[in-house]
Design a protein around this motif. Sequence first.
Motif, PDB file in Angstrom:
ATOM      1  N   ARG A  64       1.320   9.567  -8.746  1.00 14.17           N
ATOM      2  CA  ARG A  64       2.558   9.638  -8.163  1.00 14.17           C
ATOM      3  C   ARG A  64       2.199   9.428  -6.649  1.00 14.17           C
ATOM      4  N   LEU A  69       5.609   8.438  -4.686  1.00 11.78           N
ATOM      5  CA  LEU A  69       6.422   9.335  -5.314  1.00 11.78           C
ATOM      6  C   LEU A  69       6.063  10.877  -4.905  1.00 11.78           C
ATOM      7  N   TYR A  93       3.522  -2.810  -6.553  1.00 11.87           N
ATOM      8  CA  TYR A  93       2.890  -2.249  -7.818  1.00 11.87           C
ATOM      9  C   TYR A  93       4.238  -2.045  -8.753  1.00 11.87           C
ATOM     10  N   TYR A  95       5.420   0.357 -12.073  1.00 10.26           N
ATOM     11  CA  TYR A  95       5.250   1.644 -12.423  1.00 10.26           C
ATOM     12  C   TYR A  95       5.969   1.898 -13.958  1.00 10.26           C
ATOM     13  N   PHE A  97       6.867   4.528 -16.766  1.00 12.40           N
ATOM     14  CA  PHE A  97       6.819   5.817 -16.942  1.00 12.40           C
ATOM     15  C   PHE A  97       6.279   6.482 -18.263  1.00 12.40           C
ATOM     16  N   GLN A  98       6.419   7.918 -18.660  1.00  9.93           N
ATOM     17  CA  GLN A  98       6.218   8.277 -19.894  1.00  9.93           C
ATOM     18  C   GLN A  98       7.142   8.085 -20.779  1.00  9.93           C
ATOM     19  N   ALA A  99       8.431   7.930 -20.436  1.00 11.62           N
ATOM     20  CA  ALA A  99       9.514   7.426 -21.365  1.00 11.62           C
ATOM     21  C   ALA A  99       9.956   5.930 -20.682  1.00 11.62           C
ATOM     22  N   ALA A 101      12.938   4.945 -19.760  1.00  8.14           N
ATOM     23  CA  ALA A 101      13.626   4.969 -18.694  1.00  8.14           C
ATOM     24  C   ALA A 101      14.404   3.751 -18.479  1.00  8.14           C
ATOM     25  N   LEU A 102      14.827   3.068 -19.635  1.00  7.31           N
ATOM     26  CA  LEU A 102      15.871   2.082 -19.764  1.00  7.31           C
ATOM     27  C   LEU A 102      17.160   2.438 -19.438  1.00  7.31           C
ATOM     28  N   TYR A 103      17.931   1.824 -18.870  1.00  7.95           N
ATOM     29  CA  TYR A 103      19.483   2.060 -18.315  1.00  7.95           C
ATOM     30  C   TYR A 103      20.236   1.738 -19.826  1.00  7.95           C
ATOM     31  N   ARG A 162       9.543  -4.940 -17.691  1.00  5.01           N
ATOM     32  CA  ARG A 162      10.349  -4.724 -16.588  1.00  5.01           C
ATOM     33  C   ARG A 162       9.487  -4.274 -15.335  1.00  5.01           C
TER      34      ARG A 162
ATOM     35  N   GLU B 280      14.740   8.050 -13.610  1.00  6.88           N
ATOM     36  CA  GLU B 280      15.449   6.711 -13.650  1.00  6.88           C
ATOM     37  C   GLU B 280      15.526   6.947 -11.797  1.00  6.88           C
ATOM     38  N   ARG B 285      13.244   4.334  -6.890  1.00  8.40           N
ATOM     39  CA  ARG B 285      12.369   4.284  -5.503  1.00  8.40           C
ATOM     40  C   ARG B 285      11.124   3.645  -5.596  1.00  8.40           C
TER      41      ARG B 285
END
Lengths: 271, 385
Positions: A64, A69, A93, A95, A97-99, A101-103, A162, B280, B285
């Motif tokens: 992060r 972040l 870059y 990134y 994530f662990q999940a 995180a799709l909307y 993505r 999210e 960011r």
Amino acid sequence: MNEPSLKEPDVSEKSVIQIDDLSLIFETNDGPVHALSDIDLSIAEGEFVSLIGPSGCGKTTLLRVIADLERATAGSITVNGVSPEQARLNRAYGYVFQAAALYPWRTIDRNIALPLEIMGLSKEEQNSRIAKNLDLVNLTGFEKKFPWQLSGGMQQRASIARALAVEPDLLLMDEPFGALDEIVRDHLNEQLLKLWEKTNKTVVFVTHSIPEAVFLSTKIVVMSPRPGRVHDVIDCNLPRERTLDVRETPQFLEIAHRVREGLRAGHSYDD
Amino acid sequence: MSETTVAPKTPTLPEEWREPLIWLAILCTLIALFVPLAFLAGDDGVAKPLRTPAGLCVILIAGAVASVRFKGWFGDILLFLSAHVTAGILLFMLPAYTGAAGWGFWLLLAGSWLLAWQVVTRLSDRRLNGYKQTLLDLAIPILFGLWLLLLWEMIVVGAGVPYVLLPPPSQIGARIAESLPLLWADFQQTFLLGVLPGYIIGCGAGFIVAVLVDKVPFLQRGLLPVGNMASALPIIGVAPIMVMWFGFGPSSKIAVVVIMIFFPMLVNTVAGFAAAGNMEKDLMRTYAASYGQTLSKLRLPNAMPFIFNALKINSTLALIGAIVAEFFGSPTVGMGFRISTEFGRLNTDLVWATIAVAALAGSTFYGLIALVERRITFWHPSARG
């Protein structure tokens, strides 16, 4: 069985990430927490670097910090020769994530379009990148599905597509397959390796699975907790072209053993 | 460690006995045979008991028995017919028995109601495909509602309840039909000139202030508690003051509506904006997204379920606010004005007619918003099919 390769992995020596003497202290109600302490690390272009360590060793925090972040409280870090903030604003870059995180209100293709819309790309450019990256992660045909209609593994693949759609040279991945079962994970590891070979990106990959780290990496950074620091850096010079079978070779087991020893040593003062 | 145990077989009722409503209906009908249907005044002025016609009982019992005999649609149709033919005949005879209905009447009514209930139970267990299911889903609440009106009519007329206390729906309906221009004028005054503008201004202001509160942190600490207090103001206390400030016309109604609905909108929107997940937000960011981009592409869509909650609550609050405000001063038109003045004249049927219009307007308004909500928040776990 694969012969141990003697030649250096074909990566140029240009450093993408340069970290010197970096520390990060979180101020909490229970007093300061040393999340990262005196980290020195250099990551060259085209490398696949895994950060491995037990929970609380700061591996995610380090990732992060690279992604801007979190901010380091001491020391220096450059990404592509500039500050992490500048690198983030340059969209240097991707990134993961662990999940995923799709909307949930966007279909898969609109989810991949999200960063492209923010970057202000033209519709044609967006569509060609969506098609290309969906193909890269084997999700062609699912563009009009909503995320909640796909399995966890497919969702995570969409989130990788993505990140790739931004076309960054650097890919930061935070335990992307941590929530998936072993079989899906093996499969995605293989796909990720192929992708890395095809695209020749620099990857920083956080994991707490030893086989995953050894299988994927050119370099493994073993971290230990309290305070979070680098315990050992292990070069992993298995041939670049690997299949899952490589995990049965003595060379693989030897590296895995060294990683395990490193993790154990970093932990030993605990008990 | 334990072997697979065989579950003890629960004793099952024979199929005919699984629908107790039908048997209860038959029982009611049989008793009705032996008690008087009504007491009608004879030539000498003395009320004489009238025997329950056996024909009516036969229709009910035949329908009930046939429906047990024939399963499936045929049985359902027989059941439906016998219940509603009986109820229809009772309704037809009702004017003759005003205030004079006897036990036979009530038992027959109960019998046909029980059978109708059984029809609805059977229908709601059915699974059809496509538009047929949609029709069925519509038919069930309609049938239910019609029966409520039917029972209301029968009980009020049959038992002779004074119309001032509770007029029967037929009289309210007749009143609506003959006062349509009046009711339409009231609706225009209250709903189109008061509720709608107030709703748009109140919800719009709540939303805009929510964005400001989100952007300017000190507002969050300063404005939210004050807004909280404003929302606790009793509407009954505020309405006369608004009438004093803004006059008898629609503007005072708009003001009351805005005061009532501003805060639910503000709080829900602020909560909705805060509901976006950390991951999210981090994602936005990493894309170096601007504040506006994060708002429009993440936080606003994510807040939609919250915002629609407020829009739905506010649709009914706004109507209440505008009607109550008219009690404290209005031109000689408007739904609140109508209710307060006609009640004073004991014209309760017109009061009920206005209430019916208000209920219709309120539920249509609510329904339209819920319809839009379903199209926009289809992705939310509570709405996914």
